[in-house]
Design a protein around this motif. Sequence first.
Motif, PDB file in Angstrom:
ATOM      1  N   CYS A 126       1.282  -1.452  -0.114  1.00  0.00           N
ATOM      2  CA  CYS A 126      -0.151   0.255  -0.313  1.00  0.00           C
ATOM      3  C   CYS A 126       0.647   1.090   0.139  1.00  0.00           C
ATOM      4  N   PRO A 127      -0.044   2.379  -0.606  1.00  0.00           N
ATOM      5  CA  PRO A 127       0.908   3.865  -1.449  1.00  0.00           C
ATOM      6  C   PRO A 127       0.747   4.684   0.206  1.00  0.00           C
ATOM      7  N   VAL A 128       1.231   3.677   2.080  1.00  0.00           N
ATOM      8  CA  VAL A 128       1.161   4.658   3.142  1.00  0.00           C
ATOM      9  C   VAL A 128       2.323   3.738   4.046  1.00  0.00           C
ATOM     10  N   ASN A 129       2.742   4.717   4.090  1.00  0.00           N
ATOM     11  CA  ASN A 129       4.493   4.752   5.089  1.00  0.00           C
ATOM     12  C   ASN A 129       3.600   5.104   6.663  1.00  0.00           C
ATOM     13  N   GLY A 130       4.382   4.120   7.243  1.00  0.00           N
ATOM     14  CA  GLY A 130       4.722   4.150   8.693  1.00  0.00           C
ATOM     15  C   GLY A 130       5.303   4.961   8.955  1.00  0.00           C
ATOM     16  N   LEU A 131       5.304   6.384   8.628  1.00  0.00           N
ATOM     17  CA  LEU A 131       6.462   7.482   9.141  1.00  0.00           C
ATOM     18  C   LEU A 131       6.300   7.039  11.480  1.00  0.00           C
ATOM     19  N   ASP A 132       4.786   7.534  11.177  1.00  0.00           N
ATOM     20  CA  ASP A 132       3.887   7.253  12.907  1.00  0.00           C
ATOM     21  C   ASP A 132       2.638   7.291  12.877  1.00  0.00           C
ATOM     22  N   GLU A 133       1.879   7.050  13.967  1.00  0.00           N
ATOM     23  CA  GLU A 133       0.987   6.699  14.542  1.00  0.00           C
ATOM     24  C   GLU A 133       0.165   7.136  13.750  1.00  0.00           C
ATOM     25  N   ALA A 134      -0.133   8.606  13.355  1.00  0.00           N
ATOM     26  CA  ALA A 134      -0.551   9.570  12.986  1.00  0.00           C
ATOM     27  C   ALA A 134      -0.989   9.474  11.140  1.00  0.00           C
ATOM     28  N   SER A 135       0.298   9.308  10.658  1.00  0.00           N
ATOM     29  CA  SER A 135      -0.227   9.430   8.995  1.00  0.00           C
ATOM     30  C   SER A 135      -0.786   8.094   9.146  1.00  0.00           C
ATOM     31  N   VAL A 136      -0.874   7.194   9.785  1.00  0.00           N
ATOM     32  CA  VAL A 136      -1.213   6.046   9.355  1.00  0.00           C
ATOM     33  C   VAL A 136      -2.581   6.037   9.133  1.00  0.00           C
ATOM     34  N   ARG A 137      -2.907   6.336  10.994  1.00  0.00           N
ATOM     35  CA  ARG A 137      -4.317   6.056  10.954  1.00  0.00           C
ATOM     36  C   ARG A 137      -4.990   7.120   9.818  1.00  0.00           C
ATOM     37  N   ALA A 138      -4.160   8.104   9.340  1.00  0.00           N
ATOM     38  CA  ALA A 138      -5.269   8.900   8.941  1.00  0.00           C
ATOM     39  C   ALA A 138      -5.123   8.635   7.613  1.00  0.00           C
ATOM     40  N   ASN A 139      -4.162   7.458   6.990  1.00  0.00           N
ATOM     41  CA  ASN A 139      -4.509   6.699   5.430  1.00  0.00           C
ATOM     42  C   ASN A 139      -4.785   5.776   5.772  1.00  0.00           C
ATOM     43  N   ALA A 140      -5.306   5.497   6.610  1.00  0.00           N
ATOM     44  CA  ALA A 140      -5.966   3.564   7.361  1.00  0.00           C
ATOM     45  C   ALA A 140      -7.044   3.866   5.849  1.00  0.00           C
ATOM     46  N   TRP A 141      -7.463   3.779   5.451  1.00  0.00           N
ATOM     47  CA  TRP A 141      -9.387   4.281   4.530  1.00  0.00           C
ATOM     48  C   TRP A 141      -9.253   3.217   3.555  1.00  0.00           C
ATOM     49  N   MET A 142      -7.653   3.419   2.983  1.00  0.00           N
ATOM     50  CA  MET A 142      -6.746   2.512   2.203  1.00  0.00           C
ATOM     51  C   MET A 142      -6.814   1.310   2.697  1.00  0.00           C
ATOM     52  N   PHE A 143      -6.154   0.862   3.169  1.00  0.00           N
ATOM     53  CA  PHE A 143      -6.561  -0.920   3.805  1.00  0.00           C
ATOM     54  C   PHE A 143      -7.935  -0.953   3.879  1.00  0.00           C
ATOM     55  N   GLN A 144      -8.659  -0.822   4.273  1.00  0.00           N
ATOM     56  CA  GLN A 144     -10.229  -0.700   4.379  1.00  0.00           C
ATOM     57  C   GLN A 144     -10.858  -1.096   2.919  1.00  0.00           C
ATOM     58  N   GLN A 145     -10.088  -0.530   1.723  1.00  0.00           N
ATOM     59  CA  GLN A 145     -10.740  -0.846   0.461  1.00  0.00           C
ATOM     60  C   GLN A 145     -10.054  -1.628  -0.090  1.00  0.00           C
ATOM     61  N   VAL A 146      -8.460  -1.506   0.072  1.00  0.00           N
ATOM     62  CA  VAL A 146      -7.503  -2.651  -0.331  1.00  0.00           C
ATOM     63  C   VAL A 146      -8.091  -4.800  -0.215  1.00  0.00           C
ATOM     64  N   LEU A 147      -8.220  -4.357   1.146  1.00  0.00           N
ATOM     65  CA  LEU A 147      -9.025  -6.034   2.042  1.00  0.00           C
ATOM     66  C   LEU A 147     -10.255  -6.145   1.221  1.00  0.00           C
ATOM     67  N   ALA A 148     -11.417  -5.191   1.376  1.00  0.00           N
ATOM     68  CA  ALA A 148     -12.747  -5.192  -0.066  1.00  0.00           C
ATOM     69  C   ALA A 148     -12.481  -5.923  -1.109  1.00  0.00           C
ATOM     70  N   ALA A 149     -11.452  -5.519  -1.770  1.00  0.00           N
ATOM     71  CA  ALA A 149     -10.999  -6.115  -3.121  1.00  0.00           C
ATOM     72  C   ALA A 149     -11.227  -7.755  -3.282  1.00  0.00           C
ATOM     73  N   GLY A 150     -11.041  -7.943  -1.661  1.00  0.00           N
ATOM     74  CA  GLY A 150     -10.547  -9.918  -1.153  1.00  0.00           C
ATOM     75  C   GLY A 150      -9.265 -10.218  -1.232  1.00  0.00           C
ATOM     76  N   VAL A 151      -7.845  -9.486  -0.855  1.00  0.00           N
ATOM     77  CA  VAL A 151      -6.606  -9.778  -0.863  1.00  0.00           C
ATOM     78  C   VAL A 151      -6.566 -10.271   0.594  1.00  0.00           C
ATOM     79  N   HIS A 152      -5.303 -10.677   0.305  1.00  0.00           N
ATOM     80  CA  HIS A 152      -4.505 -11.394   1.628  1.00  0.00           C
ATOM     81  C   HIS A 152      -3.875 -10.603   2.553  1.00  0.00           C
ATOM     82  N   GLY A 153      -3.779 -10.061   2.045  1.00  0.00           N
ATOM     83  CA  GLY A 153      -2.680  -9.607   2.951  1.00  0.00           C
ATOM     84  C   GLY A 153      -2.416  -8.167   2.702  1.00  0.00           C
ATOM     85  N   ILE A 154      -0.954  -7.357   3.748  1.00  0.00           N
ATOM     86  CA  ILE A 154      -1.027  -6.084   2.482  1.00  0.00           C
ATOM     87  C   ILE A 154       0.225  -5.851   3.835  1.00  0.00           C
ATOM     88  N   MET A 155       1.460  -5.694   2.736  1.00  0.00           N
ATOM     89  CA  MET A 155       2.205  -4.756   3.409  1.00  0.00           C
ATOM     90  C   MET A 155       2.491  -3.254   4.397  1.00  0.00           C
TER      91      MET A 155
END
Length: 343
Positions: A126-155
């Motif tokens: 995913c195009p989300v860098n884990g630079l800090d907690e705030a930035s990951v929480r702000a972009n967590a919507w990307m994880f939700q959309q990727v998982l809704a597509a039916g994938v089996h994991g995320i890096m």
Amino acid sequence: MKSTWKKTCLLGLPLVLVSGVLVMLAQNGNTAYKPKRINRAVELLADRQPIYYTGSHTGAPGGAGGGAEASFEQGKKDAQTFADYISYDMEHTAYDIVGLTAYMKGLVAGGPTKSGHRTPAVIVNCPVNGLDEASVRANAWMFQQVLAAGVHGIMLTHADNPGAIRAFIEAVRFPIHKEGVGPLLHEGHRGQHGSGPAAQIWGISLQEYEDKADPWPLNPNGELLLGVKEEDKYALANVEENLQVPGIGMAEWGPGDMALSLGVRSAGRGAAKGGGGGSVSDPRMQAARAKVLAACKANHVAFLNSMSAADVVDMIKEGVMVGPASQATAEIGRKFTNRQMPW
């Protein structure tokens, strides 16, 4: 009539059907393999078998990028891949959920795999860098959309500190799951909508999906494989604490980005990918790799490193459990570890 029936049947089955069964058994090593899990990669890691993946950092596998139809057709082709999972990159290319969704549907249409799994496992960068907690929480919507597509994991890329990793794990978990919840991890924040399409890709009911869509090995019954990229000097400084966060299944040291972060330059363009030579042989790089590997072992996290036909056996002996590999390299590794699952 009775004697004719005996000649055309064996154990009550038509000879044509028996022949097909025998061919299938021969292809599967004389045993009809039955998958134990939805996620082939998790199934293998749970059996202490190394896993091998295919993919690139230049977009969808096979270069699919011509719209949903092209992505669907590429998925059909990739359904029979030799690899244990497909790395689907959206870190350095377009964030295209429509293409990813079509690709996953194509995998279903082209399946099952030779091991009997509905699809190969798919893990998304995913195009989300884990630079800090705030930035990951702000972009967590990307994880939700990727998982809704039916994938089996995320890096999670550039997973620099425990707060960022904790936010990542919480974002992909449903709040019904309580394994690991405590000082290092709060309950999940993933919403219910999106589960339906993912359940269809996995071929299970909505309730089954919500029960199974949880990180392994934190949840022994979980089918999601989550990984972190400890690929810069900031992640390296925190790697022991980073990998203590519950929910991580694998980690890599990202030699290409690690070299840039440490200021290690290489004369060879491809030398920083992890196979050997060039910047990888620099003492600073060797020390970084050793530190990430040690943290993986201490926290029972699968270590990811590039492999080649020349070094795959040595890599496995060292403790590498995940790696990008050619089919020839993967077959050498599988034979060395006496893999029973067909490929």
